[in-house]
Design an enzyme around this catalytic site. Structure first.
Site, mmCIF file in Angstrom:
data_model
loop_
_atom_site.group_PDB
_atom_site.id
_atom_site.type_symbol
_atom_site.label_atom_id
_atom_site.label_comp_id
_atom_site.label_asym_id
_atom_site.label_seq_id
_atom_site.Cartn_x
_atom_site.Cartn_y
_atom_site.Cartn_z
ATOM 1 N N GLY A 48 0.815 -1.220 0.000
ATOM 2 C CA GLY A 48 0.000 0.000 0.000
ATOM 3 C C GLY A 48 0.839 1.256 0.000
ATOM 4 O O GLY A 48 0.489 2.257 -0.627
ATOM 5 N N CYS A 49 1.950 1.195 0.694
ATOM 6 C CA CYS A 49 2.833 2.356 0.799
ATOM 7 C C CYS A 49 3.521 2.649 -0.535
ATOM 8 O O CYS A 49 3.692 3.798 -0.919
ATOM 9 C CB CYS A 49 3.862 2.127 1.892
ATOM 10 S SG CYS A 49 3.147 1.725 3.494
ATOM 11 N N SER A 50 3.906 1.598 -1.248
ATOM 12 C CA SER A 50 4.645 1.753 -2.501
ATOM 13 C C SER A 50 3.753 1.941 -3.719
ATOM 14 O O SER A 50 4.152 2.573 -4.692
ATOM 15 C CB SER A 50 5.541 0.536 -2.743
ATOM 16 O OG SER A 50 6.593 0.510 -1.813
#
Length: 159
Positions: A48-50
């Protein structure tokens, strides 16, 4: 107890990657006399962060800065080497990539996330805040999985 809008940023030392390796940077140096949009992620290189969170800030960096933000900073409970590599892999040259390797700043904010169930240990909750001259004006903490409250698009509406 979590920090809230109206509170001052606590004093802490984080890490950034300098030309000769990791360097200390204080919260005073980051926030004093500036408007800063700081967002935090549970971990660099995580899906989700990337895929969503960091890329939203990368593609909107110019628009965010045009609205009066001096610094866009991304923070995770990771070391400066990881944050630097992640920033380079995501073309995040416009962002300050902050490592809170021991989680000291995250703890001072009261925004820890127990990621032991996923093998991550203590991490940061996913959040974003606007800070003017060291005082938090807006703090959006994700209530659970997902990236809506702390997305670049949501934070841009507050500028």
């Amino acid at each position: 107890m979590s920090i809230k809008a109206g509170d001052k940023i606590p004093a802490a030392t984080l890490k950034i990657m300098g030309s000769e390796g990791p360097e200390d940077i204080t919260t005073e140096a980051i926030f004093s006399g500036k408007t800063v949009l700081l967002f935090a992620v549970p971990g660099a290189f995580t899906p989700g962060c990337s895929v969503t969170h960091l890329p939203g800030y990368v593609v909107n960096a110019d628009k965010i800065k045009a609205k009066g933000v001096d610094t866009i900073a991304c923070m995770a409970v990771n070391d400066a080497f990881v944050m630097d590599a992640w920033g380079k892999s995501q073309n995040a040259e416009e962002l300050m990539m902050l490592g809170d390797g021991n989680g000291d700043f995250t703890k001072a904010l009261g925004l820890e996330l127990d990621g032991r169930g996923f093998g991550l240990g203590m991490r940061s909750q996913r959040f974003a805040m606007l800070v003017k001259d060291g005082t938090i004006t807006h703090l959006n903490v994700e209530p659970g999985p997902g990236i809506s409250e702390s997305s670049a698009e949501t934070m841009m509406k507050l500028l």
